[in-house]
Design a protein around this motif. Structure first.
Motif, PDB file in Angstrom:
ATOM      1  N   TYR A 131       3.334  -7.397   5.407  1.00 39.43           N
ATOM      2  CA  TYR A 131       4.005  -7.680   4.352  1.00 39.43           C
ATOM      3  C   TYR A 131       4.691  -6.166   3.909  1.00 39.43           C
ATOM      4  O   TYR A 131       5.628  -6.284   3.053  1.00 39.43           O
ATOM      5  CB  TYR A 131       3.148  -7.920   3.215  1.00 39.43           C
ATOM      6  N   SER A 132       4.140  -5.164   4.221  1.00 41.05           N
ATOM      7  CA  SER A 132       4.550  -3.990   3.866  1.00 41.05           C
ATOM      8  C   SER A 132       4.283  -2.713   4.781  1.00 41.05           C
ATOM      9  O   SER A 132       3.146  -2.811   5.581  1.00 41.05           O
ATOM     10  CB  SER A 132       4.134  -3.603   2.409  1.00 41.05           C
ATOM     11  N   VAL A 133       5.231  -1.894   4.955  1.00 42.53           N
ATOM     12  CA  VAL A 133       4.960  -0.560   5.713  1.00 42.53           C
ATOM     13  C   VAL A 133       5.325   0.671   4.982  1.00 42.53           C
ATOM     14  O   VAL A 133       6.306   0.746   4.666  1.00 42.53           O
ATOM     15  CB  VAL A 133       5.675  -0.732   7.052  1.00 42.53           C
ATOM     16  N   GLU A 134       4.481   1.556   4.696  1.00 43.73           N
ATOM     17  CA  GLU A 134       4.856   2.894   4.124  1.00 43.73           C
ATOM     18  C   GLU A 134       4.292   4.028   5.154  1.00 43.73           C
ATOM     19  O   GLU A 134       3.360   3.870   5.600  1.00 43.73           O
ATOM     20  CB  GLU A 134       4.196   3.049   2.461  1.00 43.73           C
ATOM     21  N   VAL A 135       4.614   5.159   4.816  1.00 45.43           N
ATOM     22  CA  VAL A 135       4.531   6.364   5.835  1.00 45.43           C
ATOM     23  C   VAL A 135       4.176   7.812   4.788  1.00 45.43           C
ATOM     24  O   VAL A 135       4.993   7.595   3.786  1.00 45.43           O
ATOM     25  CB  VAL A 135       5.567   6.908   6.751  1.00 45.43           C
ATOM     26  N   GLN A 136       3.266   8.524   5.099  1.00 46.74           N
ATOM     27  CA  GLN A 136       3.144   9.831   4.463  1.00 46.74           C
ATOM     28  C   GLN A 136       3.057  10.781   5.699  1.00 46.74           C
ATOM     29  O   GLN A 136       2.482  10.529   6.694  1.00 46.74           O
ATOM     30  CB  GLN A 136       1.701   9.721   3.839  1.00 46.74           C
ATOM     31  N   SER A 137       3.849  11.942   5.378  1.00 47.01           N
ATOM     32  CA  SER A 137       4.057  13.015   6.011  1.00 47.01           C
ATOM     33  C   SER A 137       2.860  14.011   5.581  1.00 47.01           C
ATOM     34  O   SER A 137       3.102  14.365   4.306  1.00 47.01           O
ATOM     35  CB  SER A 137       5.424  13.450   6.332  1.00 47.01           C
ATOM     36  N   LEU A 138       2.067  14.365   6.376  1.00 46.90           N
ATOM     37  CA  LEU A 138       0.878  15.205   5.912  1.00 46.90           C
ATOM     38  C   LEU A 138       0.988  16.459   6.605  1.00 46.90           C
ATOM     39  O   LEU A 138       1.422  16.630   7.909  1.00 46.90           O
ATOM     40  CB  LEU A 138      -0.561  14.564   6.146  1.00 46.90           C
ATOM     41  N   ALA A 139       0.835  17.623   5.843  1.00 46.04           N
ATOM     42  CA  ALA A 139       0.761  18.989   6.445  1.00 46.04           C
ATOM     43  C   ALA A 139      -0.408  19.043   7.313  1.00 46.04           C
ATOM     44  O   ALA A 139      -1.425  18.729   7.065  1.00 46.04           O
ATOM     45  CB  ALA A 139       0.761  20.193   5.172  1.00 46.04           C
ATOM     46  N   TYR A 159      -2.724   3.543  -3.582  1.00 49.66           N
ATOM     47  CA  TYR A 159      -2.778   2.344  -4.178  1.00 49.66           C
ATOM     48  C   TYR A 159      -2.881   1.295  -3.433  1.00 49.66           C
ATOM     49  O   TYR A 159      -1.819   1.199  -2.400  1.00 49.66           O
ATOM     50  CB  TYR A 159      -1.968   2.214  -5.526  1.00 49.66           C
ATOM     51  N   ALA A 160      -3.306   0.019  -3.548  1.00 51.26           N
ATOM     52  CA  ALA A 160      -3.078  -0.929  -2.815  1.00 51.26           C
ATOM     53  C   ALA A 160      -3.130  -2.294  -3.927  1.00 51.26           C
ATOM     54  O   ALA A 160      -4.012  -2.187  -4.560  1.00 51.26           O
ATOM     55  CB  ALA A 160      -4.267  -1.240  -1.753  1.00 51.26           C
ATOM     56  N   SER A 161      -2.528  -3.095  -3.361  1.00 53.11           N
ATOM     57  CA  SER A 161      -2.128  -4.493  -4.285  1.00 53.11           C
ATOM     58  C   SER A 161      -2.793  -5.435  -3.624  1.00 53.11           C
ATOM     59  O   SER A 161      -2.340  -5.854  -2.535  1.00 53.11           O
ATOM     60  CB  SER A 161      -0.745  -4.740  -4.730  1.00 53.11           C
ATOM     61  N   VAL A 219       0.920  -1.240  -0.075  1.00 52.06           N
ATOM     62  CA  VAL A 219       0.057   0.114   0.140  1.00 52.06           C
ATOM     63  C   VAL A 219       0.787   1.192   0.090  1.00 52.06           C
ATOM     64  O   VAL A 219       1.725   1.418   0.878  1.00 52.06           O
ATOM     65  CB  VAL A 219      -0.658   0.110   1.165  1.00 52.06           C
ATOM     66  N   LYS A 220       0.703   2.109  -0.976  1.00 47.87           N
ATOM     67  CA  LYS A 220       1.614   3.257  -1.127  1.00 47.87           C
ATOM     68  C   LYS A 220       0.692   4.591  -1.734  1.00 47.87           C
ATOM     69  O   LYS A 220      -0.049   4.456  -2.434  1.00 47.87           O
ATOM     70  CB  LYS A 220       2.818   3.066  -1.807  1.00 47.87           C
ATOM     71  N   GLY A 221       0.916   5.510  -0.867  1.00 47.67           N
ATOM     72  CA  GLY A 221       0.347   6.933  -1.297  1.00 47.67           C
ATOM     73  C   GLY A 221       1.242   7.966  -2.208  1.00 47.67           C
ATOM     74  O   GLY A 221       2.378   7.860  -2.417  1.00 47.67           O
ATOM     75  N   SER A 222       0.416   8.668  -3.185  1.00 50.67           N
ATOM     76  CA  SER A 222       1.177   9.655  -3.740  1.00 50.67           C
ATOM     77  C   SER A 222       2.057  10.544  -3.190  1.00 50.67           C
ATOM     78  O   SER A 222       1.131  11.148  -2.399  1.00 50.67           O
ATOM     79  CB  SER A 222       0.160  10.080  -4.911  1.00 50.67           C
ATOM     80  N   THR A 223       2.934  11.262  -3.475  1.00 54.48           N
ATOM     81  CA  THR A 223       3.589  12.457  -2.924  1.00 54.48           C
ATOM     82  C   THR A 223       2.970  13.740  -3.455  1.00 54.48           C
ATOM     83  O   THR A 223       2.859  14.808  -2.843  1.00 54.48           O
ATOM     84  CB  THR A 223       4.979  12.321  -3.067  1.00 54.48           C
TER      85      THR A 223
END
Length: 388
Positions: free
Chosen positions: A380-388, A52-54, A41-45
């Motif tokens: 299975y996966s770890v992603e991070v988003q830094s949000l304003a 998006y997620a698979s 799972v990963k988000g757009s910068t």
């Protein structure tokens, strides 16, 4: 105050973890797609609400899911619920079509014979750095696909399989494009890593690819010490400010290149073991690198049952153990290749998930750790988003 959103893919669904910039208290949303394997799972910068997620299942195949509201709701791009049910209940719809281009051909099989390419699943989705509707997907059997319409349709970049693909051979976990790195300074340059084929680079936006494995040694897997392809690369990472400098966690060996992959050198140094899966780079310190050593390729758990992250502030060779807040007794989990990430806050946050269902976070560059959430399915996966 800034906010942080951690996206977790697991064996039985996806989870969205959110916190403020202090990263002390976390809200947990999920499971999304309960019961399905969520490989990534990963988000757009560009648009953080675009994620998006698979989603994959041995029964129902592969589906790309998309969220346009930060993970609250999800839909398969370009498909209605009716379109996702074929005559026998199996999914169809545009977002599920991954087709190899041209003559499919063959690659090596486990026993060394030739085997036809077969699409199985998407391991990794990498959104474009400039357009939320553009993303890349890494597949098993190893191939890279691209969408320019938000995941509705996908087209293979077949030049990758043309880079001696007939010599590629699956590793123990299959043969997948599991890492995709986009060069922020050069939109025509992309790096990928494949198990067990090696690392590859394109400098013309995916038309042609070259193996970048010089300096890698795989004495137990490859009879030829100078083999151009066939190396089992577990993960590669880079800092956006230095796209020519890459760090690699290989099947044995932690490596570094300062020449965009043209030559690699060993930087495992004083690590207790140089076998592992994830590797990542500090958001603000391009020479600070993190790995999670695992005992061996047959024993996928931390040495001595102590879960430790190791950090090098010198770009490799000299490593220190980071253990405060992590279990230091009777811990036998693994950390998979896509299960570590860093945020862009100050101080930098580091996150990783385990096959035991824990997600750990550090809000102080890795000096101390605490579990964000426990008892999830295997991560299975770890992603991070830094949000304003």
């Amino acid at each position: 105050m800034s906010k942080v959103r951690v996206l977790v893919g697991t064996k039985k669904g996806a989870f969205v973890l959110t916190s403020d910039g202090k990263r002390k208290k976390w809200d947990v949303s999920g499971p999304h797609f309960a019961g399905w394997e969520i490989y990534h799972v990963k988000g757009s910068t560009v648009d953080p609400n675009r994620i998006y997620a698979s989603q994959s299942s041995g029964w129902f195949g592969q589906i790309i899911q998309r969220s346009d509201d930060g993970g609250k709701t999800w839909t398969p791009p370009g498909s209605s619920p009716e379109e996702l049910k074929g005559p026998e209940g199996f999914p169809k719809g545009e977002s599920n079509k991954f087709v190899y281009e041209g003559k499919v051909g063959t690659h090596k099989w486990y026993d060394g014979t030739q085997h036809p390419w077969e699409f199985k699943r998407i391991w990794h989705v990498e959104p474009s750095l400039t357009d939320p509707d553009t993303a890349y997907a890494g597949a098993e059997d190893a191939a890279i696909f691209k969408t320019t319409d938000g995941g509705k349709t996908w087209k293979e970049l077949p030049g990758l399989r043309g880079a001696k693909g007939d010599l590629w051979q699956p590793g123990a976990g299959g043969m997948a494009v599991h890492t995709i790195l986009l060069d922020k300074k050069n939109p025509n340059r992309i790096y990928v890593a494949i198990s067990a084929a090696g690392a590859f680079r394109t400098d013309d936006a995916g038309k042609t690819w070259k193996p970048i494995n010089k300096g890698l040694k795989s004495q137990f897997e490859l009879p030829d010490p100078d083999a151009e392809v066939g190396h089992c690369v577990h993960r590669i990472a880079m800092h956006p400010s230095r796209p020519d400098v890459l760090f690699m966690q290989k099947h044995w060996d932690v490596m570094r290149t300062d020449s965009a992959g043209d030559l690699w050198q060993d930087v495992g140094g004083n690590l207790p073991t140089d076998f592992g899966f994830p590797i990542d780079v500090h958001a603000h310190e391009p020479n600070t690198v993190y790995v999670v050593p695992i005992k061996s390729d047959s024993e996928h758990y931390p040495p001595d049952g102590k879960l430790r992250v190791f950090r090098s502030r010198s770009g490799g060779n000299e490593w220190e153990a980071l253990a405060k807040g992590l279990p230091q007794k009777d811990c036998y989990v693994n950390v998979l290749r896509d299960s570590m990430c860093v945020d862009s806050l100050e101080p930098c946050g580091i996150y990783f998930g385990t096959t035991g269902g824990q997600v750990y976070g550090s809000a102080d560059n890795g000096d101390t750790w605490e579990p964000i959430v426990r008892d999830l399915p295997a991560v299975y996966s770890v992603e991070v988003q830094s949000l304003a």
